[in-house]
Design a protein around this motif. Structure first.
Motif, mmCIF file in Angstrom:
data_model
loop_
_atom_site.group_PDB
_atom_site.id
_atom_site.type_symbol
_atom_site.label_atom_id
_atom_site.label_comp_id
_atom_site.label_asym_id
_atom_site.label_seq_id
_atom_site.Cartn_x
_atom_site.Cartn_y
_atom_site.Cartn_z
ATOM 1 N N GLN A 98 0.842 -1.252 0.104
ATOM 2 C CA GLN A 98 -0.008 0.138 0.090
ATOM 3 C C GLN A 98 0.929 1.279 -0.033
ATOM 4 O OE1 GLN A 98 -3.040 0.418 -0.825
ATOM 5 N NE2 GLN A 98 -4.512 -0.875 0.475
ATOM 6 N N GLN A 99 1.990 1.264 0.948
ATOM 7 C CA GLN A 99 2.927 2.534 0.617
ATOM 8 C C GLN A 99 3.562 2.617 -0.524
ATOM 9 O OE1 GLN A 99 5.247 1.295 4.207
ATOM 10 N NE2 GLN A 99 4.010 2.603 5.594
ATOM 11 N N LEU A 100 4.027 1.567 -1.153
ATOM 12 C CA LEU A 100 4.474 1.696 -2.488
ATOM 13 C C LEU A 100 3.595 2.023 -3.351
ATOM 14 C CD1 LEU A 100 6.584 -1.553 -2.559
ATOM 15 C CD2 LEU A 100 7.414 0.472 -2.399
ATOM 16 N N LEU A 101 2.403 1.813 -3.419
ATOM 17 C CA LEU A 101 1.520 2.368 -4.435
ATOM 18 C C LEU A 101 1.059 3.732 -4.183
ATOM 19 C CD1 LEU A 101 -1.107 -0.844 -4.588
ATOM 20 C CD2 LEU A 101 0.135 0.270 -6.407
ATOM 21 N N ARG A 102 1.038 4.011 -2.878
ATOM 22 C CA ARG A 102 0.878 5.610 -2.286
ATOM 23 C C ARG A 102 1.786 6.315 -3.167
ATOM 24 N NH1 ARG A 102 -3.220 8.329 -1.407
ATOM 25 N NH2 ARG A 102 -4.189 6.953 -0.132
ATOM 26 N N SER A 103 3.027 5.807 -2.780
ATOM 27 C CA SER A 103 4.192 6.593 -3.144
ATOM 28 C C SER A 103 4.370 6.781 -4.548
ATOM 29 C CB SER A 103 5.420 5.750 -2.872
ATOM 30 O OG SER A 103 6.627 6.634 -3.368
ATOM 31 N N ALA A 104 4.046 5.703 -5.467
ATOM 32 C CA ALA A 104 3.931 5.866 -6.927
ATOM 33 C C ALA A 104 2.801 6.861 -7.567
ATOM 34 C CB ALA A 104 3.617 4.527 -7.697
#
Length: 127
Positions: A7-13
């Motif tokens: 989720q954090q990776l998707l939010r960052s992207a």
């Protein structure tokens, strides 16, 4: 279920793509009034320019307003704005391809359109 790290990776992207598609359309749109970055009229297909009921300069200012609005929509409603920016960039690229000029810019705009589309899809998951 996705992990917290995913989720954090998707939010960052998503945040990175959102920043790009808020800033770039607003800056490019504003520059249609000043031509500091480039002379935008040079990218207008001559056959389209001949059909306009007003000057190419006026057309570019209208384009600039649309781009600024698109950037603001990305900021407020990322999914909808992403689809709008993707469609807009695709239309620009197709116009350039039809004129067989600035093919490098056309390809770049198509890549950006795919990125804007991806941003819209990611925002549906995250937002």
């Amino acid at each position: 279920m996705e992990s917290k790290n995913e989720q954090q990776l998707l939010r960052s992207a998503l945040n990175l793509l959102k920043a790009v598609f808020v800033i770039v359309p607003i800056v490019a749109g504003a520059d249609k009034f000043t031509n500091l970055l480039t002379n935008w009229e040079q990218y207008l297909n001559p056959s389209i320019a001949a059909l306009l009921p007003f000057s190419p300069s006026t057309f570019m200012m209208i384009v600039g307003i649309i781009e600024i609005i698109a950037g603001i929509i990305v900021l407020k409603k990322t999914e909808i704005g992403g689809y709008i920016v993707a469609a807009w960039l695709t239309a620009i690229a197709l116009t350039l391809l039809a004129g067989l000029h600035y093919l490098d810019v056309a390809i770049r705009d198509l890549v950006m359109a795919v990125s804007a589309f991806a941003m819209a899809r990611i925002s549906k998951i995250i937002d």
